[in-house]
Design an enzyme around this catalytic site. Structure first.
Site, PDB file in Angstrom:
ATOM      1  N   ALA A  72      43.945 -33.393  -5.445  1.00  0.00           N
ATOM      2  CA  ALA A  72      43.324 -33.533  -4.114  1.00  0.00           C
ATOM      3  C   ALA A  72      41.834 -33.827  -4.188  1.00  0.00           C
ATOM      4  O   ALA A  72      41.140 -33.759  -3.176  1.00  0.00           O
ATOM      5  CB  ALA A  72      43.551 -32.263  -3.308  1.00  0.00           C
ATOM      6  N   GLU A 122      39.386 -40.858  -9.000  1.00  0.00           N
ATOM      7  CA  GLU A 122      38.365 -41.105 -10.030  1.00  0.00           C
ATOM      8  C   GLU A 122      38.885 -40.682 -11.403  1.00  0.00           C
ATOM      9  O   GLU A 122      38.687 -41.386 -12.397  1.00  0.00           O
ATOM     10  CB  GLU A 122      37.079 -40.353  -9.676  1.00  0.00           C
ATOM     11  CG  GLU A 122      36.444 -40.849  -8.392  1.00  0.00           C
ATOM     12  CD  GLU A 122      35.114 -40.177  -8.091  1.00  0.00           C
ATOM     13  OE1 GLU A 122      35.126 -38.979  -7.750  1.00  0.00           O
ATOM     14  OE2 GLU A 122      34.082 -40.844  -8.212  1.00  0.00           O
ATOM     15  N   GLU A 142      36.185 -39.690   1.153  1.00  0.00           N
ATOM     16  CA  GLU A 142      34.752 -39.365   1.118  1.00  0.00           C
ATOM     17  C   GLU A 142      34.049 -39.769   2.414  1.00  0.00           C
ATOM     18  O   GLU A 142      33.186 -39.045   2.912  1.00  0.00           O
ATOM     19  CB  GLU A 142      34.078 -40.068  -0.073  1.00  0.00           C
ATOM     20  CG  GLU A 142      34.262 -39.359  -1.407  1.00  0.00           C
ATOM     21  CD  GLU A 142      35.591 -39.660  -2.080  1.00  0.00           C
ATOM     22  OE1 GLU A 142      36.494 -40.224  -1.427  1.00  0.00           O
ATOM     23  OE2 GLU A 142      35.730 -39.308  -3.260  1.00  0.00           O
ATOM     24  N   GLY A 150      31.401 -39.362  -6.642  1.00  0.00           N
ATOM     25  CA  GLY A 150      30.395 -38.895  -7.601  1.00  0.00           C
ATOM     26  C   GLY A 150      30.964 -38.723  -8.994  1.00  0.00           C
ATOM     27  O   GLY A 150      30.280 -38.253  -9.894  1.00  0.00           O
TER      28      GLY A 150
END
Ligand code: 1HE
Length: 270
Positions: A72, A122, A142, A150
């Site tokens: 998640a 990511e 995001e 990030g």
């Protein structure tokens, strides 16, 4: 296929991961299913530790998630209290962990199911091969959360799907299903629900059969070459090719083919 057993030694002490190993294969499962494998600081640190400390025998790594979802993303409960400088340090910590995955000593296969969102995507994009089960969905929430990626997503994901698709996902909250994600380039393999781990391990086992230096070149040299200007890339390719072909493993394999002892290239069985 090697039989995988719970890892022993330091890898067994990482309580937010399930690590199993057998022969040349290692399987790391994110093990925070009650929080949908959300990546809090300890989980990122344990993942980093694990990929840096694979058993000597490891030749390929599979990463998956326990429970209903792969991951998640960022643990949002940790976010609220950070100031700007702490935010930079946090992001750099993720970069170190995701780099350790991308530039791991061995190739990495990610097995995806359920949510693969935010930092979960990511992480997935740091792997070299992604297998998506039917239930997989890809998103970058995001934008909705008021933050930015990030964990290396703005560098790695556009290289897979292009800046425009990633911008769409971040700006509109667009969620791609497994087929859409695979078509866009987020996964190279599509399998039914429940079949991902077997497929991931099968691919890892094939990868483990390659000469280690060839795999090293794919993991370490290929992405760097792809980022270089063409002439520098071609030069580095020549160096890497000469290093690989000078290795004993290459000489043995070439001899085996020329003497009719090695497999031919064949169409994949469907
Ligand atoms: C969490 C998180 C989380 C679940 N941080 N706790 N990521 C997101 O914006 C995704 C947010 N999560 C979701 O949209 C959903 O949880 C899922 C689609 C992933 C799964 O839904 P579901 O119905 O299976 O689970 P749930 O009931 O929403 O969540 C179960 C528990 O996990 C619940 O906690 P509980 O104590 O109430 O049981 C949730 O709060 C918790 N949970 N996701 C913290 N992400 C380096 S920058 C990266 C930036 C990002 O990654 S931004 C994207 C963040």
């Amino acid at each position: 296929m090697p039989d995988l057993q719970p890892a022993i030694g330091p890898l067994a002490t990482l309580d937010l991961l399930h690590v199993r190993a057998g022969g040349p294969l290692v399987h790391i499962a994110l093990n925070r299913p009650a929080k949908r494998n959300a990546l809090n600081d300890p989980l990122v640190a344990q993942l980093h530790t694990a990929v840096l400390n694979l058993p000597d025998a490891a030749r390929a790594l599979v990463i998956s998630g326990e429970g209903e979802h792969f991951c998640a993303g960022l643990d949002l409960s940790e976010l609220a209290e950070r100031n700007t400088f702490e935010g930079i340090q946090h992001s750099r910590g993720w970069h170190a962990a995701m780099d350790a995955v991308q530039f791991c000593r061995v190739p990495v296969v990610a097995v995806l199911h359920g949510a693969v969102v935010g930092g979960g995507l990511e992480l997935a994009s740091s792997a070299h091969i992604r297998v998506a089960e039917d239930s997989t969905f890809f998103g970058f929430p995001e934008g909705q959360r008021g933050i930015f990626v990030g964990g290396g997503g703005s560098v790695r994901v556009p290289r897979l799907i292009g800046v425009a698709r990633m911008a769409d996902m971040m700006l509109t909250g667009r969620v791609l299903d497994a087929d859409e994600g695979a078509a866009a380039g987020l996964a190279q393999y599509r399998v039914a629900d429940g079949a991902g781990l077997a497929k991931g391990l099968e691919l890892a086992n094939r990868i483990a059969g390659n000469a280690p230096l060839s795999n090293f070149a794919v993991v370490q040299a290929l992405p760097r070459i792809a980022d270089l200007p063409p002439q520098e890339g071609l030069f580095m390719e020549s160096l890497m090719a000469a290093i690989a072909q000078g290795d004993d493993a290459a000489k043995q394999r070439l001899r085996a083919f020329l003497e009719g002892r090695a497999a031919k290239v064949q169409k994949e069985a469907k």
